[in-house]
Design an enzyme around this catalytic site. Structure first.
Site, mmCIF file in Angstrom:
data_model
loop_
_atom_site.group_PDB
_atom_site.id
_atom_site.type_symbol
_atom_site.label_atom_id
_atom_site.label_comp_id
_atom_site.label_asym_id
_atom_site.label_seq_id
_atom_site.Cartn_x
_atom_site.Cartn_y
_atom_site.Cartn_z
ATOM 1 N N LYS A 102 42.010 61.175 51.490
ATOM 2 C CA LYS A 102 41.916 61.324 50.033
ATOM 3 C C LYS A 102 43.324 61.452 49.481
ATOM 4 C CE LYS A 102 38.657 61.707 46.873
ATOM 5 N NZ LYS A 102 37.302 61.148 46.902
HETATM 6 P P1 NAD Z 1 35.445 59.628 36.273
HETATM 7 O O1 NAD Z 1 36.862 59.978 36.021
HETATM 8 O O2 NAD Z 1 34.985 58.244 36.051
HETATM 9 O O3 NAD Z 1 34.496 60.606 35.445
HETATM 10 C C1 NAD Z 1 34.591 61.988 35.508
HETATM 11 C C2 NAD Z 1 33.715 62.552 34.407
HETATM 12 O O4 NAD Z 1 33.654 63.978 34.540
HETATM 13 C C3 NAD Z 1 34.242 62.281 33.011
HETATM 14 O O5 NAD Z 1 33.149 61.995 32.160
HETATM 15 C C4 NAD Z 1 34.884 63.600 32.609
HETATM 16 O O6 NAD Z 1 34.935 63.774 31.221
HETATM 17 C C5 NAD Z 1 33.922 64.551 33.274
HETATM 18 N N1 NAD Z 1 34.427 65.908 33.486
HETATM 19 C C6 NAD Z 1 35.609 66.309 33.996
HETATM 20 N N2 NAD Z 1 35.691 67.641 33.989
HETATM 21 C C7 NAD Z 1 34.521 68.094 33.473
HETATM 22 C C8 NAD Z 1 33.988 69.368 33.206
HETATM 23 N N3 NAD Z 1 34.680 70.464 33.479
HETATM 24 N N4 NAD Z 1 32.744 69.457 32.674
HETATM 25 C C9 NAD Z 1 32.020 68.354 32.383
HETATM 26 N N5 NAD Z 1 32.480 67.112 32.621
HETATM 27 C C10 NAD Z 1 33.705 66.989 33.147
HETATM 28 O O7 NAD Z 1 35.180 60.094 37.801
HETATM 29 P P2 NAD Z 1 34.055 59.567 38.785
HETATM 30 O O8 NAD Z 1 34.623 58.471 39.583
HETATM 31 O O9 NAD Z 1 32.782 59.389 38.064
HETATM 32 O O10 NAD Z 1 33.949 60.818 39.784
HETATM 33 C C11 NAD Z 1 33.178 61.953 39.466
HETATM 34 C C12 NAD Z 1 32.891 62.726 40.754
HETATM 35 O O11 NAD Z 1 32.210 61.877 41.669
HETATM 36 C C13 NAD Z 1 34.110 63.245 41.494
HETATM 37 O O12 NAD Z 1 33.769 64.455 42.144
HETATM 38 C C14 NAD Z 1 34.341 62.177 42.543
HETATM 39 O O13 NAD Z 1 35.044 62.668 43.675
HETATM 40 C C15 NAD Z 1 32.916 61.841 42.898
HETATM 41 N N6 NAD Z 1 32.733 60.514 43.519
HETATM 42 C C16 NAD Z 1 33.138 59.375 42.878
HETATM 43 C C17 NAD Z 1 32.914 58.148 43.489
HETATM 44 C C18 NAD Z 1 33.248 56.848 42.817
HETATM 45 O O14 NAD Z 1 32.892 55.793 43.367
HETATM 46 N N7 NAD Z 1 33.875 56.850 41.660
HETATM 47 C C19 NAD Z 1 32.338 58.094 44.769
HETATM 48 C C20 NAD Z 1 31.924 59.279 45.378
HETATM 49 C C21 NAD Z 1 32.136 60.490 44.740
#
Ligand code: NAD
Length: 407
Positions: A102
């Site tokens: 990561k």
């Molecule tokens: P992203 O940046 O696209 O979206 C993150 C979202 O979370 C945004 O809407 C942001 O406003 C919101 N957010 C941030 N802090 C917040 C809070 N305190 N309260 C409420 N909302 C909040 O990110 P993503 O890619 O969707 O990733 C989100 C999670 O999923 C992370 O934990 C990431 O590690 C995990 N994840 C992502 C992927 C992927 O393919 N993108 C894969 C596996 C896991």
């Protein structure tokens, strides 16, 4: 308990259940390599800002290391270490031939222009260029990064090593990305939920869903769950909460977020304090923002009977115990959000073979892997409702088997 301690706690708990030695636990909890780089960015106004970039390479016993890049002010060595470790267990649970890694930069992408983000990303790639690669370590998008970011990385890396689309996944289609990658994590959340409901003899039709985070994972989970017949009644992001007990129009909400960069003030529902999302009335809760949000304080007030962990590490060990004691089914991150890394794997396979799959094939093969992993998890869990322990036991067994064969 910190996120890193919680991750080590889950590893140690499973290792003890498997009868592994203290030395093996130490080995499994220790990353192979930790990189930390300083990045100086010349801002659009001529001033300079300094950021720190990280890449933690946790384990490569089962294949090249794999894991996202996060751009967020809260990125620090402990967080990246925890997330890198989780990637090792996730790829093992999903049964795909990778280890775990990561990385990220402690910046706030909302405060940077597109040009500034591009410059920062290219500098970061310069620093990582000798340590990543299609057979070594393959980054991907995570919070605060997207396909455009991945496109800059493949271009910059290729300046050192020749055209190398397999160095990164989540790329734009035009640069070797895979159809179906953007929606993959949310789609995986849907498949995970469908498997849980099927085991209970229930249908998704009419189930009420609350989602924390409306970025890549949250918005796709919302769209696909709504398409499957569920009712998305509440969502939240950094701008606040948005709810409608009759069900939000997810497509219109996505359009609103694209325009305004947040769910706040969407016309098809009412604003509410985002902090209340996790304990709001719903059948299924999807934390899809960040880690350590379900805690000893709020777990007792959670109303959902199923939690699908779209985010990595959203549930602290203390909350985990409280929720399981209440009879809540927790679908752990290393399975629930494994759809993203699985389609990243498909993207890498397509890059190595220089052969593109149809979107229909990507989604079909994703379902095969999600369903297979669910069967393995259930077999491991037996009568227990501790699916997280089952996932860690399954992952540790697979990683230890590969490690021992390579000693
Ligand atoms: P992203 O940046 O696209 O979206 C993150 C979202 O979370 C945004 O809407 C942001 O406003 C919101 N957010 C941030 N802090 C917040 C809070 N305190 N309260 C409420 N909302 C909040 O990110 P993503 O890619 O969707 O990733 C989100 C999670 O999923 C992370 O934990 C990431 O590690 C995990 N994840 C992502 C992927 C992927 O393919 N993108 C894969 C596996 C896991």
């Amino acid at each position: 308990m910190s996120f890193l301690d919680a991750t080590k706690h889950n590893v140690t708990r499973a290792a003890e259940a498997l009868g592994l030695s203290d030395w093996e636990v130490l080995e499994l909890n220790t990353p192979r390599r930790e990189l930390k780089v300083e990045l100086h960015l010349r801002r659009a106004d001529g001033t300079y800002s300094t950021y720190v970039g990280f890449r933690v390479q946790h384990d490569n016993s089962r294949g090249p290391m794999k894991g996202g890049l996060r751009y967020d002010p809260r990125v620090d060595p402990d967080e990246v270490n925890a997330l890198a470790s989780l990637m090792t267990w996730k790829t093992a649970v999903m049964g795909i031939p990778y280890g775990g890694a990561k990385g990220g930069i402690n910046c706030n992408p909302r405060d940077l222009t597109r040009e500034e983000l591009q410059s920062l990303t290219r500098d970061f790639t310069d620093e990582l260029a000798d340590f990543i690669g299609p057979k070594v370590d393959i980054p991907a998008p995570d919070m605060g990064t997207n396909s455009e970011t991945m496109g800059w990385i493949v271009d910059q890396y290729s300046k050192y090593h020749g055209w190398s689309p397999g160095v990164i996944t989540g790329k734009p289609i035009e640069l070797g990305g895979s159809l179906g990658r953007t929606s993959a994590t949310g789609r995986g959340c849907l498949f995970a939920l469908l498997n849980v409901l099927q085991d209970r003899g229930e249908s998704i039709e009419g189930k009420t869903i609350a989602i924390q985070g409306f970025g890549n994972v949250g918005s796709w989970a919302a769209r696909l769950m709504a398409e499957a017949g569920a009712k998305v009644v509440a969502v939240s992001d950094v701008t606040g909460g948005m709810r409608n007990p009759a069900g939000l129009d997810v497509d219109a909400l996505i359009a609103h977020v694209q325009e305004t960069r947040g769910v706040k003030d969407f016309g098809g529902g009412e604003n509410f304090p985002g902090g209340e999302l996790l304990t709001s009335s719903c059948d299924v809760l999807v934390p899809a923002a960040m880690e350590s949000v379900l805690t000893a304080e709020n777990a007792k007030d959670v109303q959902a009977s199923v939690i699908v962990e779209g985010a990595n590490g959203p549930t602290t060990p203390e909350a985990d115990e409280i929720l399981r004691a209440k009879g809540v089914t927790i679908v752990p991150d290393c399975y629930a959000n494994g759809g993203g890394v699985t389609v990243s794997y498909f993207e890498w396979v397509q890059n190595l073979q220089q052969f593109s799959w149809s979107e229909e094939r990507v989604n079909r093969e994703l379902k095969v892997i999600m369903d297979r992993a669910w069967v393995d998890l259930k077999a491991q869990a037996g009568e227990s409702n501790d699916i997280r322990l089952a996932a860690f036991k399954l992952a540790l067994s697979r990683v230890m088997a590969a490690t021992n064969l390579r000693r």
